[in-house]
Design an enzyme around this catalytic site. Structure first.
Site: not given
Length: 432
Positions: A14, A18, A42, A303
């Site tokens: 995280d 990306g 990503h 999430g």
């Protein structure tokens, strides 16, 4: 002369890979995924439009780039088709520009069922997987019983193999985990309905990459998850099921390791982690909550809220060793705006009183570890969307320089916002 650059997470995933892959893709011919599966999320924001890619390489949003999925990636046919259709509905040509290794293991419904059953059985000791069948698919690969993309070429043989392996899985699901079995015919029909699309994208990834290198093309390798989640070198057993470190590039794509020119480690200006496992600098106070709020720290795939903490240079030193990192890209610098002070963990105090500067390996060896912090003055000025390093607050610059000093690696790229234009390239990885 072409360069081969690896982009990987240097923390627990995280980190913002990306966006950086997308940023640097302007200058490459190929973008390659080499490990993981659709458990990677990503997130790209281009001209205000948000795109989350889970399996397809982030270079797909660039029309002149060919995207490759190497043998180290586990492929869910269902997830792949869903992602392809989402992109194609936006006018992006996917199947003409996406090539897949026939050696990629397939993720099928019984892998997902087993993933969920195991996590439920573990209860409070659950690993915290994404529940997408990644681990069980890698298990089948290592046990040499897995179905691969190449098996889709022979549909009769595929059906027979599927029948045998499903008997193996359903026996465990029903008799041990006491859950419903996975339906053979539905599984077979669903895969066969899209088999021709997938086999139409199969290619010899190793030869493509070798030819590109010899032709002087730039190549970008896109890592998923993060170093500290590596199956061998991470906080075992709270890890993913693939090699997230730079060594995974060679084994997961068939690209020779001596041909890699630069390894870019992506780091947040602080640390986050999703799921269970050790996290020495984790904050349980208002500061941690504020970092999570400002950083919008929720998993792109699950999430789930991310755990937040101060920057951990001890864990990063281990990442540098494992990946031979050439330079860092620091993301989410703007999240630290407004704090009176910022902290860097420079060492760990072990339960026996020993001071160490490199992170332990197994999760059990992290028990009772205390962070030793350096505290620096924070900055009140806004760094969001700044694209000139000379306009950063002095205390912010001091923080960046101190991280370079305690890690011994330069920060070559700075990110001050989610859009790819909100970035400062201080040293170009393709020119380094």
């Amino acid at each position: 002369m072409g360069k081969s650059v690896v982009i990987l997470g240097a923390q627990w995933g995280d980190e913002g890979k990306g966006k950086i892959v997308d940023l640097l893709t302007d200058r490459v011919k190929y973008v390659v995924r080499y490990q993981g599966g659709h458990n990677a999320g990503h997130t790209l924001i281009i001209n205000g439009e948000k795109t989350v890619l889970r399996l397809i390489p982030s270079g797909m949003l660039h029309p002149n780039v060919t995207c490759l999925i190497g043998n180290g990636v586990v492929v869910s046919p269902e997830a792949l088709m869903k992602e392809m259709c989402e992109l194609e509905s936006r006018g992006i040509k996917v199947r003409e520009r996406l090539l897949i290794s026939e050696a990629c293991p397939l993720i099928l419904p019984y892998h997902v069922a087993m993933d969920h059953a195991r996590e439920a059985a573990l209860g409070k000791k659950a690993i915290g997987t994404t529940g997408r069948g990644i681990g069980p698919a890698y298990e089948d690969k290592v046990a040499r019983r897995g179905l691969r993309v190449g098996d889709l070429f022979n549909k009769e043989a595929f059906a027979e193999k599927l029948k045998n392996i499903l008997e193996y899985y359903n026996f465990q699901l029903v008799n041990y985990y006491k859950v419903e079995p996975v339906d053979y015919q539905k599984t077979l029909d669903d895969v066969m309905a899209i088999a021709d699309v997938i086999t139409g994208m199969v290619a010899d990834i190793t030869t493509i990459l070798d030819t590109a290198r010899k032709n002087g093309e730039h190549i970008l390798f896109e890592g998923a998850q993060g170093t500290m989640l590596d199956i061998d070198h991470g906080t075992y057993p709270y890890v993913t099921s693939s090699n997230t470190t730079a060594g995974g590039v060679a084994t997961g794509s068939g690209f020779g390791p001596r041909n890699l020119d630069y390894v870019l480690g992506i780091i947040k200006a602080y640390c986050t982690r999703v799921g269970g496992g050790p996290f020495t600098t984790e904050l349980f106070d208002d500061v941690g909550a504020e970092i999570a709020r400002k950083g919008n720290e929720f998993g792109a795939v699950t999430g789930r809220p991310r755990r937040c903490g101060w920057f951990d240079a001890v864990a990063i030193r281990r990442a540098i060793q494992l990946n031979s990192i050439s330079g860092f890209c620091m993301t989410k610098l703007d999240v630290l705006d407004g704090f009176d002070e910022v902290k860097i963990c420079v060492a760990y105090k072990m339960p026996n009183g020993e001071i160490v500067e490199y992170a332990p390996l197994a999760a059990k060896d992290w028990e009772g570890v205390e962070p030793i912090y350096e505290t620096l003055p924070g900055w009140k000025e806004n760094t969001f969307r700044i694209t000139d390093v000379n306009k950063l607050p002095q205390n912010c610059i001091n923080y960046i320089k101190r991280i370079e000093e305690v890690t011994g690696v330069p920060i070559d790229i700075l990110s001050t916002g989610p859009d790819r234009v909100e970035t400062m390239i201080l040293r170009d990885p393709f020119a380094a």
